[in-house]
Structure formats: C-alpha cells, structure tokens
Scaffold this motif. Sequence first.
Motif, PDB file in Angstrom:
ATOM      1  N   ARG A 186      68.138-130.868 -32.158  1.00  0.00           N
ATOM      2  CA  ARG A 186      69.303-130.141 -31.661  1.00  0.00           C
ATOM      3  C   ARG A 186      70.029-130.909 -30.541  1.00  0.00           C
ATOM      4  O   ARG A 186      71.201-130.659 -30.275  1.00  0.00           O
ATOM      5  N   ILE A 187      69.350-131.856 -29.919  1.00  0.00           N
ATOM      6  CA  ILE A 187      69.898-132.505 -28.721  1.00  0.00           C
ATOM      7  C   ILE A 187      70.986-133.509 -29.061  1.00  0.00           C
ATOM      8  O   ILE A 187      72.047-133.530 -28.418  1.00  0.00           O
ATOM      9  N   CYS A 188      70.758-134.362 -30.053  1.00  0.00           N
ATOM     10  CA  CYS A 188      71.727-135.422 -30.396  1.00  0.00           C
ATOM     11  C   CYS A 188      72.091-135.327 -31.869  1.00  0.00           C
ATOM     12  O   CYS A 188      71.204-135.233 -32.731  1.00  0.00           O
ATOM     13  N   ASP A 189      73.401-135.388 -32.145  1.00  0.00           N
ATOM     14  CA  ASP A 189      73.857-135.278 -33.533  1.00  0.00           C
ATOM     15  C   ASP A 189      74.109-136.629 -34.188  1.00  0.00           C
ATOM     16  O   ASP A 189      74.451-136.691 -35.371  1.00  0.00           O
ATOM     17  N   GLY A 190      73.977-137.723 -33.443  1.00  0.00           N
ATOM     18  CA  GLY A 190      74.169-139.043 -34.015  1.00  0.00           C
ATOM     19  C   GLY A 190      75.611-139.480 -34.105  1.00  0.00           C
ATOM     20  O   GLY A 190      75.890-140.682 -34.180  1.00  0.00           O
ATOM     21  N   ILE A 191      76.547-138.539 -34.107  1.00  0.00           N
ATOM     22  CA  ILE A 191      77.968-138.876 -34.197  1.00  0.00           C
ATOM     23  C   ILE A 191      78.586-138.952 -32.809  1.00  0.00           C
ATOM     24  O   ILE A 191      79.231-139.948 -32.453  1.00  0.00           O
ATOM     25  N   ASN A 192      78.390-137.928 -32.014  1.00  0.00           N
ATOM     26  CA  ASN A 192      78.934-137.903 -30.656  1.00  0.00           C
ATOM     27  C   ASN A 192      77.887-138.265 -29.605  1.00  0.00           C
ATOM     28  O   ASN A 192      78.220-138.858 -28.579  1.00  0.00           O
ATOM     29  N   THR A 193      76.655-137.900 -29.849  1.00  0.00           N
ATOM     30  CA  THR A 193      75.586-138.140 -28.887  1.00  0.00           C
ATOM     31  C   THR A 193      74.412-138.836 -29.566  1.00  0.00           C
ATOM     32  O   THR A 193      74.125-138.581 -30.739  1.00  0.00           O
ATOM     33  N   PHE A 235      70.276-140.747 -28.644  1.00  0.00           N
ATOM     34  CA  PHE A 235      69.206-140.992 -27.693  1.00  0.00           C
ATOM     35  C   PHE A 235      69.244-142.455 -27.253  1.00  0.00           C
ATOM     36  O   PHE A 235      69.575-143.337 -28.049  1.00  0.00           O
ATOM     37  N   VAL A 236      68.878-142.712 -26.022  1.00  0.00           N
ATOM     38  CA  VAL A 236      68.736-144.080 -25.532  1.00  0.00           C
ATOM     39  C   VAL A 236      67.255-144.433 -25.537  1.00  0.00           C
ATOM     40  O   VAL A 236      66.423-143.696 -25.002  1.00  0.00           O
ATOM     41  N   VAL A 237      66.932-145.561 -26.173  1.00  0.00           N
ATOM     42  CA  VAL A 237      65.560-146.041 -26.282  1.00  0.00           C
ATOM     43  C   VAL A 237      65.485-147.409 -25.613  1.00  0.00           C
ATOM     44  O   VAL A 237      66.301-148.294 -25.910  1.00  0.00           O
ATOM     45  N   ASP A 238      64.521-147.596 -24.695  1.00  0.00           N
ATOM     46  CA  ASP A 238      64.438-148.871 -23.977  1.00  0.00           C
ATOM     47  C   ASP A 238      63.727-149.923 -24.817  1.00  0.00           C
ATOM     48  O   ASP A 238      63.287-149.666 -25.945  1.00  0.00           O
ATOM     49  N   ARG A 239      63.594-151.116 -24.266  1.00  0.00           N
ATOM     50  CA  ARG A 239      63.021-152.232 -25.021  1.00  0.00           C
ATOM     51  C   ARG A 239      61.548-152.016 -25.348  1.00  0.00           C
ATOM     52  O   ARG A 239      61.014-152.632 -26.274  1.00  0.00           O
ATOM     53  N   GLU A 240      60.888-151.158 -24.611  1.00  0.00           N
ATOM     54  CA  GLU A 240      59.488-150.860 -24.894  1.00  0.00           C
ATOM     55  C   GLU A 240      59.330-149.777 -25.953  1.00  0.00           C
ATOM     56  O   GLU A 240      58.209-149.439 -26.330  1.00  0.00           O
ATOM     57  N   GLY A 241      60.449-149.226 -26.422  1.00  0.00           N
ATOM     58  CA  GLY A 241      60.388-148.213 -27.475  1.00  0.00           C
ATOM     59  C   GLY A 241      60.238-146.799 -26.982  1.00  0.00           C
ATOM     60  O   GLY A 241      59.916-145.899 -27.762  1.00  0.00           O
ATOM     61  N   ASP A 242      60.504-146.552 -25.685  1.00  0.00           N
ATOM     62  CA  ASP A 242      60.376-145.209 -25.128  1.00  0.00           C
ATOM     63  C   ASP A 242      61.726-144.498 -25.098  1.00  0.00           C
ATOM     64  O   ASP A 242      62.759-145.108 -24.798  1.00  0.00           O
ATOM     65  N   LEU A 243      61.703-143.212 -25.396  1.00  0.00           N
ATOM     66  CA  LEU A 243      62.896-142.370 -25.351  1.00  0.00           C
ATOM     67  C   LEU A 243      63.157-141.986 -23.887  1.00  0.00           C
ATOM     68  O   LEU A 243      62.315-141.352 -23.258  1.00  0.00           O
ATOM     69  N   ILE A 244      64.333-142.389 -23.362  1.00  0.00           N
ATOM     70  CA  ILE A 244      64.547-142.174 -21.928  1.00  0.00           C
ATOM     71  C   ILE A 244      65.585-141.101 -21.618  1.00  0.00           C
ATOM     72  O   ILE A 244      65.380-140.299 -20.724  1.00  0.00           O
ATOM     73  N   TRP A 245      66.714-141.061 -22.325  1.00  0.00           N
ATOM     74  CA  TRP A 245      67.690-139.988 -22.100  1.00  0.00           C
ATOM     75  C   TRP A 245      68.774-140.006 -23.191  1.00  0.00           C
ATOM     76  O   TRP A 245      68.942-140.991 -23.889  1.00  0.00           O
ATOM     77  N   PRO A 246      69.511-138.900 -23.336  1.00  0.00           N
ATOM     78  CA  PRO A 246      70.627-138.847 -24.286  1.00  0.00           C
ATOM     79  C   PRO A 246      71.941-139.241 -23.606  1.00  0.00           C
ATOM     80  O   PRO A 246      72.092-139.086 -22.392  1.00  0.00           O
ATOM     81  N   VAL A 247      72.889-139.750 -24.402  1.00  0.00           N
ATOM     82  CA  VAL A 247      74.205-140.125 -23.872  1.00  0.00           C
ATOM     83  C   VAL A 247      75.278-139.788 -24.902  1.00  0.00           C
ATOM     84  O   VAL A 247      75.000-139.641 -26.100  1.00  0.00           O
ATOM     85  N   GLU A 248      76.511-139.665 -24.405  1.00  0.00           N
ATOM     86  CA  GLU A 248      77.662-139.600 -25.300  1.00  0.00           C
ATOM     87  C   GLU A 248      78.042-141.030 -25.656  1.00  0.00           C
ATOM     88  O   GLU A 248      78.367-141.830 -24.781  1.00  0.00           O
ATOM     89  N   ILE A 249      78.016-141.358 -26.935  1.00  0.00           N
ATOM     90  CA  ILE A 249      78.132-142.751 -27.358  1.00  0.00           C
ATOM     91  C   ILE A 249      79.500-143.337 -27.023  1.00  0.00           C
ATOM     92  O   ILE A 249      79.594-144.514 -26.647  1.00  0.00           O
ATOM     93  N   ARG A 250      80.565-142.564 -27.102  1.00  0.00           N
ATOM     94  CA  ARG A 250      81.891-143.106 -26.808  1.00  0.00           C
ATOM     95  C   ARG A 250      82.008-143.480 -25.324  1.00  0.00           C
ATOM     96  O   ARG A 250      82.508-144.557 -24.989  1.00  0.00           O
ATOM     97  N   ARG A 251      81.550-142.586 -24.470  1.00  0.00           N
ATOM     98  CA  ARG A 251      81.610-142.893 -23.038  1.00  0.00           C
ATOM     99  C   ARG A 251      80.732-144.093 -22.710  1.00  0.00           C
ATOM    100  O   ARG A 251      81.120-144.981 -21.939  1.00  0.00           O
ATOM    101  N   TRP A 252      79.541-144.145 -23.303  1.00  0.00           N
ATOM    102  CA  TRP A 252      78.627-145.244 -23.031  1.00  0.00           C
ATOM    103  C   TRP A 252      79.245-146.578 -23.450  1.00  0.00           C
ATOM    104  O   TRP A 252      79.173-147.569 -22.714  1.00  0.00           O
TER     105      TRP A 252
END
Length: 505
Positions: A231-238, A240-257
């Motif tokens: 429910r958190i991220c729809d893949g189109i507008n939002t 998840f951000v995953v770091d180089r170690e493969g950990d889920l760290i936070w969600p972002v709006e992809i356009r703003r990012w």
Amino acid sequence: MKSSPQPATPESAAPSWRDDEASARFTPMNLSLGGGTQLRGRVLSRLVGFYQKLFRQLLDHFFPEGLLEQVDDRSFIRFDDVARGYGFCELDEDGVAMNLTVFRTSYRFYPGAPAPFLESERRLLQTIVHLIHARFQAIYDPTAQADSDFSRYALEDLVVAHALDPSRLNVIASALEVLRVSGLSTYENRRISTGALLLGTDYDPTAPQRIKPADAQPYTARLSSLKRFHRICDGINTVFVVDREGDLIWPVEIRRWADQAHGEDPLPDHLPCPKPYHAHAKATLHNGHLCVVLTPFQEIKVFHQGSMAFAYSDARWRLLDIPAKFAAWREAVEAKQTTDPPDLAARIFRAALNLSEGRSGALFVLLRDPDESLSRLVDVSDLIQHDEEDEEENETAMPIGRPPSQLAKRTLHHLVRDQTLSQLDGAVMESLARVDGAFVTDLRGRLHAFGAILKIPPDLPTGARAVEGARTAAALAASFHGPVLKVSEDGFLTMFLAGRRIWEI
C-alpha cells in the motif's frame, strides 16, 4: 549463410572475449578444484550436458528467434580438464553471427532479425556464457557460491542483474524477486504495482545527511507477505529507496527525487521513454542508480542509465536497448528527409512508445514518395486532402438509401486538414493514431490520413496474413514505401522497412 567451422581453442591457452573491433583479454575465474575433492577424476558427461541444456534454455529465453548451430563438441571428460578450458564469445567473420564456446563446445548463433546483433546483445551473450561457467564453478568452489547465491535466484534474473551491475548481483536479483512475487499477489482484490530505486551511491544524493534507520529491513521477497507493504508505494508516483547493501530505507516520490538529484531538465533527446516513466529513467541518468517497477499491467521494467533497459512480460525477459533502436529508426527517417521538421522521427517514436505503454494498437506509416505511394496504399475516401473530381466520382458510385461509410470517414477530416505533425499536439497525434487503421504521413510531416485501411497487394506472402494478423500484414505492405512503426495491443513496438522486421521493443 554458413561460415567455416570455428577452430578449436587450444587447451593451453585461456580463451578471451572478443568483438568486431578489438580483442580484449578476459581473465578466467579461478577453476582450482581444491585438494581432496570427491569429484576429481569423475566422468562429467551428464553434468556438462545439464549445463549445456541450461545454456540453450537461456539463449531461447533472451533470444527466442535466434538460431543456434553446433559446430563441434569437445566437452570436458575429467574435472582435471576444467582448468584448461573456459568459454568465449566473439563476432563471426561474416559480421552477423556470434561464435560461442561453452565447456569447449563451439556454437554459431544467428540473430532472428535480418541485421547483426546490437552491441548490447553481444554483451548479453557474453554475460550468459560467463554466468553458466560461474554457476558450474559454484558446485565445487565455495568462494564462488559465497559471492553470489546462484541457487536462490532465477538464473535469468541473475543474467539481467549481471548485465546491469555485476558488483550488486545479489541486491538486484533480490529486488527482481520481490517484484516477481508481488506480481502473483493481489491487494483488496486488485493487482499490485510497486517499485524500488536501487542507489548506486553510498548515500541518498537528495538527502546526504539522512541516516539509515538502525532497524532497516533487507529488500527481499519476505516483505511481500506484508499487506501494508504493497500500500505504501505504487511504483508510478512513489518507490522504495534501497541502499547498496540491499536494505529498504525509505519511500520517495520519484519525480521529486529525480529533479532534485539530476536537475529539472528533461531527458536527453537520444533517450526516449514512455511518458509515465520519464522520472524513473531520469533518476538513473548518473551514479549507477537503478529503478525497478512492477507496472499495473504486471510487467516488470528495469531502468538503467536514463533508459528502459529490460522488461519482463509473457514469462520472459526482453533486452530493450531503446536508444539503439531509436537511432536506427531516426536514421531510416532522416536518411531521405531533406526538409523540416527536424524532430519528425522523435515525435512519432515518442507517440508510439506512449501508445505501447497504454496498450493501444496503432500503425505509423512514413511515405518516402507520397505522390507515388498514396494511390497504391490508401483509398481516396481516407485521404484528408482529396481530389474533388475523385470525390464526385465516389459520391456518384455510392448506393442510395444507406449512410455512405466514405462520407462518415470524411466528416472529421477538416479537424486536421492543412496541418503538419509539428503543428499537432503530441496528445492529439496519439489520439488520431488510436483510431482503427493507419496514421499516414510523409517525410515532410504532412498528415495524409488517419484511421486508413491500407491496400494490401495480392502478392504479399500469405504467411504474413495468416500468422501475423492484419496489422502486421499492413505494416509489411506499407514498409516498401517507407519506414513503419507498428504498435500492438499487447505492448510490443516493431519497426518495419523494405518488407522486413528490423527490431522489436
């Protein structure tokens, strides 16, 4: 065309990767068997045969229309022989086929289309050969198994991950597994769409001071069992951000990012992308960032270096290489184009990509010589600029007592009469192309017809009509008069020229 058999690789030499320009040495992986292994000296016929089968399955997965021809077979007989042979991949002397050697068995691999393999396709073939040997080595080399968990992930996912970034093989393969599992699930009786941005840097460039949460969870398929996760991220507008170690760290709006990380300028012209995913492609322009998305159509898209690199649909991965295919389309259009508009090829290609993403069928036809081709391809009733004498003749021939279909077609022609493609809004051009039939223009950007039913000559091969369908038959017929883009309702985009299929996305 068959070339002479490829010479066998000398057992004392380490084979190398080569391309059509230069030969670059490839250092083979450590094939030491280690002391005391129980496999030393045993017959390898069944094991090597199994991996040869895996190799052929991977070729069929990524290149389903390719033709594989075995040249010779000098497979390993003993484990002691493994250290004296590897595999290589090079362009054949004919400039079309690829010579492949796997476990000392030589093959010649031909492309399905009447054109040489793209540079990206040759690199993918190298990756397949490399990973087959790496997985084989992992059987008896514990260090190889520790570096990459070949047994956990689908081999085709590992091929995609290695082609994108070998240094993050497990992180990328794990992200693809998350999307695969999510694609099999539903949330509140609806299909799931989601996505992730895999950072190529050690920190989030849009928030360099932000600290990774201490309880950050690995981005693995285990998260797919959590309903809230979808429910958190729809893949189109939002995403998840995953770091180089493969950990889920936070969600972002992809356009703003993407705007914050790379500026507000649009994507470069040589990197066309479907409109809904401009921000995803832009986010991966620099610094090795990757973006993976499970779309509402349950297709997995992978963005890399500012473009859609791979797509997973119909149970197989497809290497897209949109920049190279756009370059081939633009060359076909601009080779004969002597006048404006200069962006004609780009405008049509972008429209076709957007329609493909929306699963709307369309057919774009660019005529080299409209004076010669229009009468042979398009009925006069479909022409926006029609001759008055022809119009009177057609109206006289119309049966009385029923609405004439020709008049119905002409009713809306005035909306775009005397306009060129450079004067049409992109969204309007896409709407016109959605109308059943062909969107016909020329190299000067003049619009001659939309929704036109093309005339197919009787000498067109019957196989094209019976097997491919009406739209493909029309595309083949029209391609003798100029470059053609065909958009299928299943999302595939295909270029035709001179009666041949040039590429497919």
